[in-house]
Design an enzyme around this catalytic site. Structure first.
Site, PDB file in Angstrom:
ATOM      1  N   ARG A  46       0.852  -1.202   0.000  1.00 11.35           N
ATOM      2  CA  ARG A  46       0.000   0.000   0.000  1.00 11.35           C
ATOM      3  C   ARG A  46       0.881   1.244   0.000  1.00 11.35           C
ATOM      4  O   ARG A  46       0.573   2.262  -0.603  1.00 11.35           O
ATOM      5  CB  ARG A  46      -0.956   0.007   1.208  1.00 11.35           C
ATOM      6  CG  ARG A  46      -1.690   1.339   1.374  1.00 11.35           C
ATOM      7  CD  ARG A  46      -2.994   1.260   2.159  1.00 11.35           C
ATOM      8  NE  ARG A  46      -2.934   0.450   3.339  1.00 11.35           N
ATOM      9  CZ  ARG A  46      -2.322   0.797   4.480  1.00 11.35           C
ATOM     10  NH1 ARG A  46      -1.712   1.969   4.590  1.00 11.35           N
ATOM     11  NH2 ARG A  46      -2.309  -0.026   5.513  1.00 11.35           N
ATOM     12  N   TYR A  98     -16.077  17.200 -15.354  1.00 13.10           N
ATOM     13  CA  TYR A  98     -16.577  15.834 -15.565  1.00 13.10           C
ATOM     14  C   TYR A  98     -17.688  15.515 -14.532  1.00 13.10           C
ATOM     15  O   TYR A  98     -17.566  15.884 -13.358  1.00 13.10           O
ATOM     16  CB  TYR A  98     -15.390  14.857 -15.448  1.00 13.10           C
ATOM     17  CG  TYR A  98     -15.799  13.433 -15.307  1.00 13.10           C
ATOM     18  CD1 TYR A  98     -16.477  12.777 -16.338  1.00 13.10           C
ATOM     19  CD2 TYR A  98     -15.541  12.711 -14.143  1.00 13.10           C
ATOM     20  CE1 TYR A  98     -16.878  11.462 -16.207  1.00 13.10           C
ATOM     21  CE2 TYR A  98     -15.933  11.391 -14.008  1.00 13.10           C
ATOM     22  CZ  TYR A  98     -16.605  10.778 -15.038  1.00 13.10           C
ATOM     23  OH  TYR A  98     -17.012   9.474 -14.905  1.00 13.10           O
ATOM     24  N   ASP A 170      -7.215  18.719 -14.215  1.00 12.17           N
ATOM     25  CA  ASP A 170      -7.513  17.413 -14.791  1.00 12.17           C
ATOM     26  C   ASP A 170      -7.051  17.463 -16.253  1.00 12.17           C
ATOM     27  O   ASP A 170      -7.606  18.197 -17.065  1.00 12.17           O
ATOM     28  CB  ASP A 170      -9.029  17.147 -14.689  1.00 12.17           C
ATOM     29  CG  ASP A 170      -9.411  15.781 -15.225  1.00 12.17           C
ATOM     30  OD1 ASP A 170      -8.716  15.270 -16.127  1.00 12.17           O
ATOM     31  OD2 ASP A 170     -10.430  15.230 -14.769  1.00 12.17           O
ATOM     32  N   LYS A 195      -8.108   6.513 -19.775  1.00 12.65           N
ATOM     33  CA  LYS A 195      -8.352   7.057 -21.107  1.00 12.65           C
ATOM     34  C   LYS A 195      -7.093   6.954 -21.980  1.00 12.65           C
ATOM     35  O   LYS A 195      -6.679   5.854 -22.283  1.00 12.65           O
ATOM     36  CB  LYS A 195      -8.859   8.500 -20.964  1.00 12.65           C
ATOM     37  CG  LYS A 195     -10.016   8.649 -19.937  1.00 12.65           C
ATOM     38  CD  LYS A 195     -11.234   7.928 -20.389  1.00 12.65           C
ATOM     39  CE  LYS A 195     -12.446   7.931 -19.484  1.00 12.65           C
ATOM     40  NZ  LYS A 195     -12.431   8.266 -18.112  1.00 12.65           N
TER      41      LYS A 195
HETATM   42  N1  PLP Z   1     -11.804  13.098 -15.503  1.00 12.30           N
HETATM   43  C1  PLP Z   1     -12.309  13.051 -16.751  1.00 12.30           C
HETATM   44  C2  PLP Z   1     -12.098  14.213 -17.665  1.00 12.30           C
HETATM   45  C3  PLP Z   1     -13.019  11.934 -17.175  1.00 12.30           C
HETATM   46  O1  PLP Z   1     -13.516  11.897 -18.422  1.00 12.30           O
HETATM   47  C4  PLP Z   1     -13.196  10.848 -16.268  1.00 12.30           C
HETATM   48  C5  PLP Z   1     -13.957   9.649 -16.663  1.00 12.30           C
HETATM   49  O2  PLP Z   1     -14.634   9.615 -17.671  1.00 12.30           O
HETATM   50  C6  PLP Z   1     -12.673  10.936 -14.985  1.00 12.30           C
HETATM   51  C7  PLP Z   1     -11.960  12.070 -14.641  1.00 12.30           C
HETATM   52  C8  PLP Z   1     -12.837   9.829 -13.994  1.00 12.30           C
HETATM   53  O3  PLP Z   1     -11.966   8.774 -14.275  1.00 12.30           O
HETATM   54  P1  PLP Z   1     -12.245   7.234 -13.957  1.00 12.30           P
HETATM   55  O4  PLP Z   1     -13.418   6.829 -14.758  1.00 12.30           O
HETATM   56  O5  PLP Z   1     -10.963   6.576 -14.365  1.00 12.30           O
HETATM   57  O6  PLP Z   1     -12.512   7.125 -12.491  1.00 12.30           O
END
Ligand code: PLP
Length: 377
Positions: A46, A98, A170, A195
């Protein structure tokens, strides 16, 4: 060394103990300690794991930060980063965020007495106005999901730095190949590595990179204490995905550029959102702070039924919630990625029921255009 070379030749390209060209998956929870009085690098997975460390060091190198962290999902990464703040800290979150981030900011962290404001971050003055004496963080996403709004990272970081406010970005849509927010003055970068970094629609993961030892220690305390770490198998998949990030991004972005140009000429299409088009209000800022418009775009049709018909008839694309994979993915934000956002909030952000988001894959663009043309008609 340039970006593509760094992906292939870095501290972890060769396993030091065997010479293997792929870092082994250290499927282990704990490590033998030779001497209980000596603090070993690895004691419990961890806290540290060698496969995870290779991934964390690599993403820190690519983003130009001091330390990287791998989490079990993008949302675990975002939640862990937000957990460095305390009750009554004010955090400004960009309005066009998001859906999952909106949900935890509005319904989860508010339960712990976080003071959260959603602000239109495309307007630097609105961010300035929103700053209060207790503002401790600004959370940005640019280009935003799904309408590709652009925020000026440098301008906001300059304002934030004067007031010792932590700027988090992000960077999922761009990846470090196309945009490196830490170089623009931000302090923390977050990725849904699910992604473009993973790139093959086969792993869920999150990555964080931070700058400055004090901040890095705060994030490590949450990662180790809260424990939402990424397992070694999934770390290995992300390490493998990273090696082809540049070639995938280049090809997928080129497909997106060609598709955007084609979409704007279609009679059924009302608007195309893509930050290289002259019609996009953020294009200039975006191209100043990033190395390309990326491989995701959105478009709005003239009516909702047409959008639904397109989703039903498209053949060379998966209909799915994610993005950034080798296959083209179409999604319907109002019912998929942004379903957790109330309709009134969606409408405020331009997420109508006629909006479709496309993440371009590695197919031949001629096939995609032929297919999309049939689906639209
Ligand atoms: N940030 C963005 C821009 C996203 O498109 C997503 C998911 O679609 C996330 C964060 C969250 O990521 P995760 O689905 O890997 O938890």
């Amino acid at each position: 060394m340039r970006f593509g070379t760094k992906l292939i030749h870095n501290e972890h390209s060769i396993d030091k103990s065997t010479g293997a060209l792929s870092i082994p998956i250290y499927q282990v929870s704990t490590y033998h300690q030779e001497d209980i009085d000596v603090n070993q690098a690895y004691q419990y997975s961890r806290s540290e794991n060698p496969t995870r460390k290779a991934l964390e060091d690599t993403i820190a190198l690519l983003e130009g930060g001091d330390r990287g962290y791998a989490f079990s999902s993008g949302m675990a990464a975002t939640s862990s980063v937000l957990s460095i703040f305390s009750a009554r800290d004010h955090i400004i979150v960009c309005e066009d965020v998001y859906g999952g981030t909106y949900r935890i900011a509005s319904a989860f962290f508010s339960r712990f007495d976080f003071d959260i404001s959603f602000v239109d971050a495309t307007n630097v003055d609105a961010i300035k106005q929103a700053i209060k004496p207790n503002t401790k963080g600004i959370y940005l996403e640019t280009p935003s999901n799904p309408t590709l709004k652009i925020t000026d990272i440098k301008a906001i970081s300059t304002i934030a730095n004067e007031k010792e406010i932590i700027v988090m970005v992000d960077n999922t849509f761009m990846s470090p190949y196309l945009q490196r927010p830490l170089e623009l003055g931000a302090h923390i970068v977050i990725h849904s590595a699910t992604k473009f970094i993973g790139g093959h629609s086969d792993v869920i993961g999150g990555l964080v990179v931070a700058k400055g030892q004090a901040l890095c220690s705060r994030i490590y305390a949450v990662q180790n204490g809260f424990g939402a770490i990424l397992g070694p198998q999934d770390c290995w998949l992300l390490l493998r995905g990273l090696k082809t990030l540049k070639v995938r991004m280049d090809y997928q972005q080129n497909n997106a550029i060609l598709l955007a140009q084609w979409l704007i000429d279609q009679a059924e299409v009302k608007t195309v959102y893509y930050p290289s088009l002259p019609s996009h209000p953020g294009t200039q800022i975006h191209l100043d702070q990033a190395d390309g418009p990326g491989a995701v775009l959105s478009f709005e049709t003239y009516d909702e039924n047409l959008a639904k018909r397109f989703m039903e008839n498209v053949k060379h694309a998966a209909v799915a919630v994610s993005l950034g994979g080798v296959e083209t993915i179409v999604s319907y934000p109002a019912k998929m990625s942004h379903a957790s956002m109330p309709k009134s909030e969606r409408e405020k952000r331009g997420i109508s029921n006629a909006l479709i988001r496309i993440s371009l894959g590695l197919e031949d663009i001629e096939d995609l255009i032929e297919d999309f043309s049939n689906a639209l008609k």
